[in-house]
Design a protein around this motif. Structure first.
Motif, short mmCIF file in Angstrom:
data_model
loop_
_atom_site.label_atom_id
_atom_site.label_comp_id
_atom_site.label_asym_id
_atom_site.label_seq_id
_atom_site.Cartn_x
_atom_site.Cartn_y
_atom_site.Cartn_z
N PHE A 118 -22.29 32.69 18.29
CA PHE A 118 -21.92 34.11 18.16
C PHE A 118 -22.17 34.86 19.46
O PHE A 118 -21.39 35.72 19.86
CB PHE A 118 -22.75 34.76 17.03
N ALA A 119 -23.28 34.53 20.13
CA ALA A 119 -23.62 35.23 21.37
C ALA A 119 -22.60 34.98 22.47
O ALA A 119 -22.35 35.85 23.31
CB ALA A 119 -25.01 34.81 21.84
N HIS A 120 -21.99 33.80 22.46
CA HIS A 120 -21.06 33.43 23.52
C HIS A 120 -19.62 33.36 23.03
O HIS A 120 -18.76 32.79 23.72
CB HIS A 120 -21.47 32.09 24.12
N ALA A 121 -19.37 33.94 21.86
CA ALA A 121 -18.02 33.87 21.30
C ALA A 121 -17.01 34.55 22.22
O ALA A 121 -17.24 35.65 22.72
CB ALA A 121 -18.01 34.52 19.92
N GLY A 122 -15.88 33.86 22.45
CA GLY A 122 -14.79 34.43 23.22
C GLY A 122 -13.63 34.74 22.30
O GLY A 122 -13.80 35.11 21.14
N ARG A 123 -12.44 34.54 22.81
CA ARG A 123 -11.26 34.85 21.99
C ARG A 123 -10.98 33.75 20.96
O ARG A 123 -10.15 33.94 20.08
CB ARG A 123 -10.05 35.08 22.88
N LEU A 124 -11.66 32.59 21.07
CA LEU A 124 -11.52 31.53 20.08
C LEU A 124 -12.90 30.97 19.76
O LEU A 124 -13.63 30.56 20.66
CB LEU A 124 -10.61 30.41 20.59
N LEU A 125 -13.25 30.97 18.47
CA LEU A 125 -14.52 30.42 18.01
C LEU A 125 -14.22 29.31 17.01
O LEU A 125 -13.57 29.55 15.99
CB LEU A 125 -15.39 31.49 17.37
N VAL A 126 -14.69 28.11 17.32
CA VAL A 126 -14.46 26.94 16.47
C VAL A 126 -15.77 26.60 15.78
O VAL A 126 -16.79 26.36 16.44
CB VAL A 126 -13.96 25.74 17.29
N MET A 127 -15.75 26.62 14.45
CA MET A 127 -16.96 26.31 13.66
C MET A 127 -16.72 25.03 12.89
O MET A 127 -16.02 25.01 11.88
CB MET A 127 -17.28 27.48 12.73
N ASP A 128 -17.28 23.94 13.42
CA ASP A 128 -17.08 22.62 12.84
C ASP A 128 -18.18 22.34 11.81
O ASP A 128 -19.23 21.79 12.15
CB ASP A 128 -17.08 21.56 13.94
#
Length: 614
Positions: free
Chosen positions: A456-466
């Motif tokens: 969350f702290a480094h989330a950019g325009r795309l966050l992938v949660m595996d």
């Protein structure tokens, strides 16, 4: 080190000649003072040079070992993750510790081997000057010693390679057992696991014994040949002395040079170290040469929404297509859940989208730019990952969350931890955010939430949660999802989901089956299809019926009816809560799954106060 050892060897070669000359002068009552001083100087010089050689050898071994380990680490860390997977942790640990140490000692061993050959050659040359017949006698016996060394090097190389392989196998099994220690203890299978880990030990013992036998055999043969050769040289020298062709000092020098020339048999020890180092270096080079992930030179357009597109993507394994996706488009800012049975390719799709793996065919585009053409900085700054089992860096809890492509302030770190629902237990740690991570008593779910906080702290325009919320209870997962929508930088979310509730909260669902996209649609539409419900388990599909109530679905959009969801165990019970997905459970939330009422959650820091009031 090489210069010092070579100088020491030359000093040793010069000593017999000087001693012989000194002895002759003493026997003739000549002026032997300068030669005695030279003999003493050579002796002290040899001692000093040997000391410097030992010092530089230690430094050389340490420096080369560090070099080998650094190269192996660098190759491993920059490699494509899939290509590094065949190397289990125990095998990697063996290569970077034991094998790197052997490889680090190889340069010094090669220098020692070279010097061990310089001494006999130099001694043979000077011996030829002292007496040609004694030199010819010694030279005739050297081929036998050379054959002994050649056979030793050949046989040792094969044994060392097998020994290092079995050694790594035991280490790999041991680390696997340590990782599953709780399971082994609970199942009562410790004796069987011990037998499995130590099963290769007899082979390792046999290989080790063979190496010692080879080394001992080489030393024994050399130990027999060297005295024979020295005795023969002494006999020839005695005959030459009797004939008056050789002085007493010359005989002393000839005998000493014969010993030095025959010392080629002592090269077995450095030769064995060279062979071990070479085989070990081959193993560390395998990590260095793992295929690296290349980066391009392009950047993403400023303020892009995070549009994601996959065109003709295919990933092959052993000639078989394990993932095939074509024409998949995800609008920027939307949340997409990826669902499917185990082995359907969910994690592989997540890895391809975030470019942890390059597809064998096709393209992945982010805001119209191919991700394989992006610079490292552009890609890793704008694409963040959260994993089921995050690996957090050392240091404190705050440092572990802050580690990443962006520089974060303490307030930003705390905001991210709060969004991941981790602030409460972090503040209960002995030193709060400054608690050293290795000593923090964290559960699997708490560790996972810290991984979420870092993402969350480094989330950019795309966050992938595996599968990044698999260890969270449904109430916590719901709170994290709400925080993800409100407290984390806006962008596109791709979530590998295993629970219907997680899929229901997404804007779209990508349904994978055998590596192919079977359907792309909202969850409530796909839920009407029995095969889709079966993805989440047959029992659940049977309990949840064939389709959700239409009225509830219309009121809540994509989410399934709350009463039905509560009955199926996928989301917090919400008799009193607003049934729409953005509202947290109300008073009735506390009795279910251990989730606290929202007012209490806000007080403890699990949810922002504004959200609790809402």
């Amino acid at each position: 080190m090489l210069l010092c050892s070579a100088a020491a060897a030359l000093t040793a070669v010069a000593q017999p000649f000087v001693l012989g000359r000194t002895l002759d002068l003493l026997l003739r009552d000549g002026d032997a003072g300068p030669w005695l001083a030279l003999s003493a100087a050579l002796l002290l010089g040899e001692l000093l040079l040997d000391s410097l050689t030992a010092l530089f050898t230690g430094y050389c071994n340490a420096a080369w070992t560090a070099f080998v380990r650094t190269r192996a680490y660098a190759g491993l860390l920059r490699a494509v993750p899939d290509r590094a997977r065949p190397y289990p942790p125990g095998d990697v640990a063996t290569r970077i510790t034991l094998n790197a140490t052997d490889a680090g000692g190889a340069p010094a061993a090669r220098a020692a081997l070279a010097v061990s050959l310089v001494t006999p050659v130099g001694a043979l040359v000077v011996l030829a000057v002292v007496d040609l017949w004694v030199a010819a006698c010694v030279l005739a016996g050297l081929p036998a010693l050379a054959l002994v060394l050649r056979a030793f090097a050949r046989d040792t190389g094969t044994s060392v390679a097998a020994y290092q392989r079995v050694q790594a196998l035991i280490a790999a099994r041991l680390l696997e057992a340590l990782g599953g220690a709780a399971t082994i203890a609970a199942a009562g299978t410790a004796p069987r696991e011990r037998a499995r880990v130590l099963a290769p030990l007899p082979e390792l013992t046999a290989l080790g014994s063979r190496m010692w036998a080879l080394h001992g055999r080489a030393l024994a043969r050399g130990g027999v040949l060297v005295p024979l050769l020295t005795t023969a040289a002494t006999a020839v020298g005695g005959l030459r002395l009797a004939a008056g062709a050789l002085s007493v000092g010359g005989l002393l020098a000839a005998c000493r040079y014969a010993q030095l020339a025959a010392g080629i048999g002592g090269a077995a020890t450095p030769l064995g170290a060279v062979v071990r180092g070479r085989r070990a270096r081959d193993r560390t080079r395998e990590l260095e040469r793992l295929p690296a992930l290349p980066y391009g030179t392009r950047s993403l357009p400023a303020d892009g929404p995070g549009d994601l597109e996959l065109r003709g993507v295919r990933v092959l394994r052993d000639g078989r297509t394990v993932l095939g996706v074509d024409g998949l488009r995800v609008p920027g800012g939307s949340t997409v859940a990826v669902v499917g049975r185990s082995g359907a390719g969910k994690s592989l799709l997540a890895a391809v989208v975030g470019r942890l793996v390059d597809p064998d065919e096709g393209q992945v585009l982010l805001d119209g730019v191919r991700v394989d053409e992006l610079t490292r900085e552009a890609l890793r700054t704008e694409v963040a990952f959260a994993f089921e089992r995050p690996v957090l860096d050392g240091g404190t809890v705050a440092e572990a969350v802050a580690a990443g492509p962006r520089s974060l302030t303490p307030d930003q770190v705390r905001d991210a931890v709060r969004a991941a629902g981790a602030d409460t237990f972090v503040r209960r740690l002995p030193h709060g955010y400054d608690t050293p991570l290795p000593s923090a008593p964290l559960s699997g779910g708490e560790y996972q939430r810290l991984g979420l906080a870092r993402a969350f702290a480094h989330a950019g325009r795309l966050l992938v949660m595996d599968d990044a919320t698999s260890s969270l209870d449904t109430a916590t997962e719901y709170a994290v999802d709400t925080a993800l929508r409100r407290a984390v930088r806006p962008g596109t979310r791709l979530i590998v989901a295993h629970r219907p509730a997680a899929a229901a909260r997404a804007d779209l669902v990508v349904w994978l089956e055998d590596g192919r996209v079977r359907a792309v649609a909202p969850h409530h539409e796909l839920w009407r299809r029995a095969p889709y419900r079966a993805v989440f388990g047959a029992e659940e599909a049977a309990r949840c019926g064939d389709s959700p109530p239409v009225e509830e679905a219309a009121r809540c959009g994509d989410s399934p009816p709350v009463e039905e969801a509560a009955r199926c165990g996928d989301s917090p019970p919400v008799e009193e809560a607003a049934p729409c997905r953005d509202s947290p459970p109300g008073e009735k939330a506390a009795p279910f799954k251990g989730s606290p009422p929202v007012e209490e959650a806000a007080t403890r820091g699990d949810l922002p106060a504004a959200e609790a009031r809402t």
